[in-house]
Structure formats: C-alpha cells, structure tokens
Write an enzyme that holds these catalytic residues in place. Structure first.
Site, PDB file in Angstrom:
ATOM      1  N   ASN A   7       4.759  -4.050   5.778  1.00  0.00           N
ATOM      2  CA  ASN A   7       4.079  -2.834   5.338  1.00  0.00           C
ATOM      3  C   ASN A   7       3.819  -1.944   6.563  1.00  0.00           C
ATOM      4  OD1 ASN A   7       1.857  -1.027   4.846  1.00  0.00           O
ATOM      5  ND2 ASN A   7       1.508  -2.101   2.925  1.00  0.00           N
ATOM      6  N   HIS A  10       0.198   1.282   8.366  1.00  0.00           N
ATOM      7  CA  HIS A  10      -0.746   1.435   9.478  1.00  0.00           C
ATOM      8  C   HIS A  10      -0.142   2.142  10.689  1.00  0.00           C
ATOM      9  CE1 HIS A  10      -3.838   0.003   7.191  1.00  0.00           C
ATOM     10  NE2 HIS A  10      -3.978  -1.241   7.600  1.00  0.00           N
ATOM     11  N   HIS A  43       2.830   2.236   0.930  1.00  0.00           N
ATOM     12  CA  HIS A  43       1.902   2.561  -0.154  1.00  0.00           C
ATOM     13  C   HIS A  43       1.574   4.048  -0.073  1.00  0.00           C
ATOM     14  CE1 HIS A  43      -2.194   1.414  -2.251  1.00  0.00           C
ATOM     15  NE2 HIS A  43      -1.557   2.390  -2.873  1.00  0.00           N
ATOM     16  N   ARG A  45      -0.678   6.609  -1.240  1.00  0.00           N
ATOM     17  CA  ARG A  45      -1.963   6.666  -1.940  1.00  0.00           C
ATOM     18  C   ARG A  45      -2.239   8.078  -2.411  1.00  0.00           C
ATOM     19  NH1 ARG A  45      -5.344   1.931  -0.587  1.00  0.00           N
ATOM     20  NH2 ARG A  45      -6.989   3.038  -1.698  1.00  0.00           N
ATOM     21  N   ARG A  49      -3.857   9.073   2.729  1.00  0.00           N
ATOM     22  CA  ARG A  49      -4.583   8.801   3.979  1.00  0.00           C
ATOM     23  C   ARG A  49      -3.671   8.260   5.077  1.00  0.00           C
ATOM     24  NH1 ARG A  49      -8.249   3.687   2.167  1.00  0.00           N
ATOM     25  NH2 ARG A  49      -8.855   5.156   0.556  1.00  0.00           N
ATOM     26  N   GLU A  70       4.544   0.520  -2.954  1.00  0.00           N
ATOM     27  CA  GLU A  70       3.270   0.146  -3.593  1.00  0.00           C
ATOM     28  C   GLU A  70       2.653   1.409  -4.144  1.00  0.00           C
ATOM     29  OE1 GLU A  70       0.208  -1.595  -1.255  1.00  0.00           O
ATOM     30  OE2 GLU A  70       1.588  -3.086  -0.468  1.00  0.00           O
ATOM     31  N   THR A 101      -6.580  -1.934  -0.616  1.00  0.00           N
ATOM     32  CA  THR A 101      -6.550  -2.389  -2.007  1.00  0.00           C
ATOM     33  C   THR A 101      -7.512  -3.569  -2.192  1.00  0.00           C
ATOM     34  OG1 THR A 101      -4.216  -1.858  -1.919  1.00  0.00           O
ATOM     35  CG2 THR A 101      -4.973  -3.030  -3.871  1.00  0.00           C
ATOM     36  N   GLU A 151       2.983 -10.292  -7.366  1.00  0.00           N
ATOM     37  CA  GLU A 151       2.500 -10.471  -6.001  1.00  0.00           C
ATOM     38  C   GLU A 151       1.069 -10.973  -6.132  1.00  0.00           C
ATOM     39  OE1 GLU A 151       3.171  -7.458  -2.991  1.00  0.00           O
ATOM     40  OE2 GLU A 151       1.347  -8.089  -1.946  1.00  0.00           O
ATOM     41  N   HIS A 191      -1.744  -9.587   1.287  1.00  0.00           N
ATOM     42  CA  HIS A 191      -3.070  -9.046   1.549  1.00  0.00           C
ATOM     43  C   HIS A 191      -3.879  -9.966   2.449  1.00  0.00           C
ATOM     44  CE1 HIS A 191      -6.318  -6.306   1.261  1.00  0.00           C
ATOM     45  NE2 HIS A 191      -5.560  -5.526   0.549  1.00  0.00           N
TER      46      HIS A 191
HETATM   47  N1  PXP Z   1       0.300  -6.293  -0.619  1.00  0.00           N
HETATM   48  C1  PXP Z   1      -0.413  -5.333  -1.244  1.00  0.00           C
HETATM   49  C2  PXP Z   1      -0.252  -5.179  -2.715  1.00  0.00           C
HETATM   50  C3  PXP Z   1      -1.266  -4.477  -0.518  1.00  0.00           C
HETATM   51  O1  PXP Z   1      -1.972  -3.522  -1.164  1.00  0.00           O
HETATM   52  C4  PXP Z   1      -1.339  -4.615   0.871  1.00  0.00           C
HETATM   53  C5  PXP Z   1      -2.186  -3.659   1.669  1.00  0.00           C
HETATM   54  O2  PXP Z   1      -1.620  -2.387   1.601  1.00  0.00           O
HETATM   55  C6  PXP Z   1      -0.559  -5.623   1.483  1.00  0.00           C
HETATM   56  C7  PXP Z   1       0.230  -6.457   0.709  1.00  0.00           C
HETATM   57  C8  PXP Z   1      -0.601  -5.839   2.957  1.00  0.00           C
HETATM   58  O3  PXP Z   1      -1.884  -6.274   3.294  1.00  0.00           O
HETATM   59  P1  PXP Z   1      -2.278  -6.416   4.814  1.00  0.00           P
HETATM   60  O4  PXP Z   1      -2.178  -5.064   5.424  1.00  0.00           O
HETATM   61  O5  PXP Z   1      -3.671  -6.938   4.756  1.00  0.00           O
HETATM   62  O6  PXP Z   1      -1.293  -7.393   5.417  1.00  0.00           O
END
Ligand code: PXP
Length: 239
Positions: A7, A10, A43, A45, A49, A70, A101, A151, A191
């Site tokens: 992901n 960030h 993602h 949003r 953001r 996402e 999330t 997931e 997550h």
């Molecule tokens: N999976 C989903 C559905 C999420 O919403 C997120 C956070 O955006 C992640 C995975 C990744 O989570 P993390 O950034 O805590 O590794």
C-alpha cells in the site's frame, strides 16, 4: 509463494503534508515491483487526504503487476473505479474522522447492496475483495454476496496488548480462514501488520495475500523502499 500487496498511500501522505510534488508515489511503483511486490494497493479516500485522482490514473498506466484499489462503495468511487478499471477493488468502510480504516464492512446486514456491488464490478471484469473483521458470519455473507476474496482485518490482532489477547485474536482469524477456505474464497489479510507481528500470521497456511502499507513505508525511510519490500516479502514466505 505468498503474495505481497504494498500500500503506497503513505508516500502520498508525506507529499500531502506539504502539498508539494515530492515524494511521488508513482516514482516508487517500479522499485516496489522490482523488489518483489505482487500488487500495488492504493486507497482513494473521499477527502483525498493522501492518494489523489492523478496518482491513481498514472498508477493504472504504469503498474506491471496488479492494481488493487481500496475504496468505500460510494457512488463517486464506484464511478471512478469503473473508469480506471483496477485489477481488484477492495471495498472498505470509511469514516471521515478516522485516522485509518477502522474495522471491517458490515456485509451481513447489507447483503443486497454488496450483491449489487460485486455484480457491477464483475460485469467490468474486476475482481472483488471485501475487507471484513475475522468473523464467520461476515465471511459467509461475503461469499453470499459473490465476493472473490475476503481481506480479513488484522487490526485487532495487531493492537493486542497481551500474549493472551494475541492468541484469542489469532484464533478468530484461523476460524474465519477455515470458513473462507471451505467456501473457496481467496484469502488476504491486512491492517497493522509489521515486520515484528507478521510471523504468527504466516503460520496460517491458506492466507495467500498480505496487504501492508505503514510498516513498509516507515522502514523505507531508513532502508530504502526496495530493501523494505524485499525484507517483508521474505518474512511472509519464511516458512
Ligand atoms: N488493508 C486495508 C483494507 C486497509 O484499509 C489498509 C490501510 O489502508 C491496509 C490493508 C494496510 O494497513 P497498514 O497501513 O496498517 O499496513
């Protein structure tokens, strides 16, 4: 080989802190793929953001692995997804006030809506994943809704304060995985997973995909994104 979805939101979070043009998440995609990632997760949003519409459009053009979008199942996002055509959409709940999330979808109580969403995406040849808490009823409902994969949220697991709490949360994930496997659903987790807490989850064999963001990007600040991705790919495949 277990799949790693990285992901990259960030990277955009850092850029948006100054509303400038660096670091550019798009520049990271090739390096992440070369280091062994199996998909890129973004993602978009409602409040934009971190990831922006432009990021998603450019990512779609250059990703050589898979794009996993996402998104909350809102009219706006559904329209964007059908236009961008990611390989997979992962439907997630979204609240404006949340930092990230929080918790999984309530599929069981909204079954007809989720049936409609999965049909819509399947008609566009997009794989559908539903982000849910590790709860047997939610897994069964995701199957009834026609999802291709679930997931399972590892949020509660990753927030465990004691060994006992961790064991209880792992058992819930195992129970949900067992049900998902029986129903022939694909199984992803995500997550809050880190280089430290991912190992016990890797012992749950049917989990085929790990979607990880924060911890990889945090490590990349010190080691570089290639190293950070390689290390995590090794960790999830160490058994
Ligand atoms: N999976 C989903 C559905 C999420 O919403 C997120 C956070 O955006 C992640 C995975 C990744 O989570 P993390 O950034 O805590 O590794």
């Amino acid at each position: 080989m277990k799949r790693l979805g990285v992901n990259i939101d960030h990277i955009a979070t850092i850029r948006q802190a100054r509303k400038t043009n660096e670091p550019d998440p798009i520049s990271a995609i090739g390096m992440i793929e070369l280091a062994g990632a199996d998909s890129i997760v973004m993602h978009l949003r409602e409040d934009r953001r971190h990831t922006q519409d432009r990021d998603l459009e450019m990512a779609r053009k250059i990703i050589k692995t898979k794009l996993n979008l996402e998104m909350a199942p809102t009219q706006e996002m559904i329209k964007i997804a059908l236009d961008i055509k990611p390989d997979t959409v992962t439907l997630v709940p979204e609240r404006r006030e949340e930092l990230t999330t929080e918790g999984g979808l309530e599929v069981a109580l909204n079954l007809e809506s989720f049936k409609k969403y999965t049909r819509l995406f399947h008609d566009a040849d997009i794989t559908v994943s539903l982000f849910i808490d590790p709860d047997i009823d939610q897994v069964k409902s995701a199957h009834r809704a026609g999802a291709d994969l679930v997931e399972l949220s590892t949020a509660r697991y990753s927030e465990s304060k004691t060994r006992q709490e961790q064991e209880t949360n792992i058992q819930q994930i195992i129970n949900a995985v067992t049900t998902a496997e029986k129903l022939k659903l694909g199984i992803a987790v995500g997550h809050g997973l880190t280089y430290i807490n991912v190992e016990p989850i890797t012992r749950i064999d049917p989990v085929a995909e790990y979607n990880i963001g924060h911890s990889i990007i945090a490590r990349a600040v010190f080691t570089g994104i290639g190293h950070a991705v390689m290390e995590m790919k090794e960790k999830i495949n160490q058994r």
